[in-house]
Design an enzyme around this catalytic site. Sequence first.
Site, mmCIF file in Angstrom:
data_model
loop_
_atom_site.group_PDB
_atom_site.id
_atom_site.type_symbol
_atom_site.label_atom_id
_atom_site.label_comp_id
_atom_site.label_asym_id
_atom_site.label_seq_id
_atom_site.Cartn_x
_atom_site.Cartn_y
_atom_site.Cartn_z
ATOM 1 N N ARG A 57 -26.286 -12.651 147.344
ATOM 2 C CA ARG A 57 -26.461 -13.811 148.111
ATOM 3 C C ARG A 57 -27.281 -14.575 147.588
ATOM 4 O O ARG A 57 -27.259 -15.896 147.810
ATOM 5 C CB ARG A 57 -26.748 -13.340 149.599
ATOM 6 C CG ARG A 57 -28.109 -12.843 149.816
ATOM 7 C CD ARG A 57 -27.859 -11.693 150.998
ATOM 8 N NE ARG A 57 -27.686 -10.367 150.001
ATOM 9 C CZ ARG A 57 -26.627 -9.612 150.237
ATOM 10 N NH1 ARG A 57 -25.818 -9.629 151.146
ATOM 11 N NH2 ARG A 57 -26.285 -8.436 149.535
ATOM 12 N N LYS A 86 -30.361 -9.680 122.670
ATOM 13 C CA LYS A 86 -30.575 -9.770 121.163
ATOM 14 C C LYS A 86 -32.069 -10.003 120.789
ATOM 15 O O LYS A 86 -32.327 -10.336 119.670
ATOM 16 C CB LYS A 86 -29.806 -11.014 120.566
ATOM 17 C CG LYS A 86 -28.186 -10.954 120.865
ATOM 18 C CD LYS A 86 -27.538 -12.221 120.230
ATOM 19 C CE LYS A 86 -25.817 -12.084 120.502
ATOM 20 N NZ LYS A 86 -25.495 -13.323 120.344
ATOM 21 N N ARG A 107 -34.017 -15.180 138.004
ATOM 22 C CA ARG A 107 -34.136 -13.854 138.672
ATOM 23 C C ARG A 107 -34.408 -13.004 137.376
ATOM 24 O O ARG A 107 -33.718 -13.074 136.671
ATOM 25 C CB ARG A 107 -33.324 -13.244 139.589
ATOM 26 C CG ARG A 107 -33.565 -11.902 139.904
ATOM 27 C CD ARG A 107 -32.394 -11.355 141.082
ATOM 28 N NE ARG A 107 -33.095 -11.949 142.305
ATOM 29 C CZ ARG A 107 -32.562 -11.423 143.528
ATOM 30 N NH1 ARG A 107 -31.565 -10.594 143.557
ATOM 31 N NH2 ARG A 107 -33.045 -11.976 144.500
HETATM 32 C C1 NCD Z 1 -33.519 -8.705 148.352
HETATM 33 C C2 NCD Z 1 -34.228 -8.877 146.914
HETATM 34 O O1 NCD Z 1 -33.124 -8.885 145.915
HETATM 35 O O2 NCD Z 1 -35.361 -8.738 146.643
HETATM 36 N N1 NCD Z 1 -32.372 -9.150 148.336
HETATM 37 C C3 NCD Z 1 -32.240 -10.597 148.559
HETATM 38 O O3 NCD Z 1 -32.467 -11.367 147.617
HETATM 39 N N2 NCD Z 1 -31.652 -10.945 149.763
HETATM 40 C C4 NCD Z 1 -33.864 -7.383 148.800
HETATM 41 C C5 NCD Z 1 -33.494 -6.162 148.041
HETATM 42 O O4 NCD Z 1 -32.566 -6.162 147.183
HETATM 43 O O5 NCD Z 1 -33.334 -4.853 148.783
#
Ligand code: NCD
Length: 337
Positions: A57, A86, A107
């Site tokens: 999401r 790499k 991320r």
């Molecule tokens: C969370 C995360 O990735 O920190 N998910 C998210 O971004 N909605 C929570 C989780 O992974 O448990």
Amino acid sequence: MDFRGAHIISVKQFERTDVDKVFQVADNMEPYAHRKRVSNVLGGAILGNMFFEPSTRTRVSFGCAFNLLGGHVRETTDVKTSSITKGESLYDTARVISGYSDVIVMRHPKVASVAEFAKASRVPVINGGDGPNEHPSQALLDLYTIKKELESKQRKIDGMHIAMVGDLKHGRTVHSLSQLLLLYEDIKLTLISPQELRMPAAIVAELQANGHEVVETEDMEAGLSDNDTVYLTRIQEERFTNRLEADIYRGRFRLNQAIYTRNCQPNTVIMHPLPRDSREDANELDNDLNQHPNLAIFRQTDNGVLVRMALFALILDVADKVDQAAADVGWYTERRF
Ligand code: NCD
């Protein structure tokens, strides 16, 4: 805070007026997120959506938010298919991707990696989660949801009681949400977790120094009483050095219809950042609550789009131009429930 061109790395960057600003712009995004209107205010702009850790999401809603404002999305979804395998450094990746993008969402499994990436980036970077550390856009959408849910029940964030349940040690969503609550007054937080998975002591100390009441407990049923909101989390098994250790904790704290009815106030809002772990041995939030009117988890995910649209609009400085670049939607947009 000056949003124009800013990196969003931590909730600590925000003052309360900044949060209000994000929420106000998010409210304005409703007709677009609900497919009543389309805006092309970011026509031609490119989002670099860089996900080096699993996501559904966060990645998709950031992408949709950008698309809904008329922009294009380019993304990496797996470390295995990126040049990071790499041996490429975060510095080089940032220099390269920022040459292709107008804004980047990133991320990564390592704490502080997104801050390091942002330093090398030539365009604004939003933290989509840096390991167990922070997840600021999630905290904003969680708080936006709490505000809306409580306002619909004639209550507000100041003075609220919230229980956070589960893996509070590794959960970046609860770390960021707790720190965002430092901007509000007189909150009671009941932190329900196994002893070994408690909220980091530094965050608890900050909450207390701010005048909030913090109760830490392993007694879930007692901890559930007297809350405006219960915020459940998954055991973050990917953060354990030995994944088998997660088995010890999985399934220990669960909410289902019977437990809710027995222990919670009838008005208590149920939240979870998702994904919920629906495997039988975990099941921290049972499907038997799916039809419960206080279950806000899918309102939370819908709100994520509004809040992420607001962040893009503010960072790229188009918040007051969205409506000028808009038209009515021409396709069938009814939603089934
Ligand atoms: C969370 C995360 O990735 O920190 N998910 C998210 O971004 N909605 C929570 C989780 O992974 O448990």
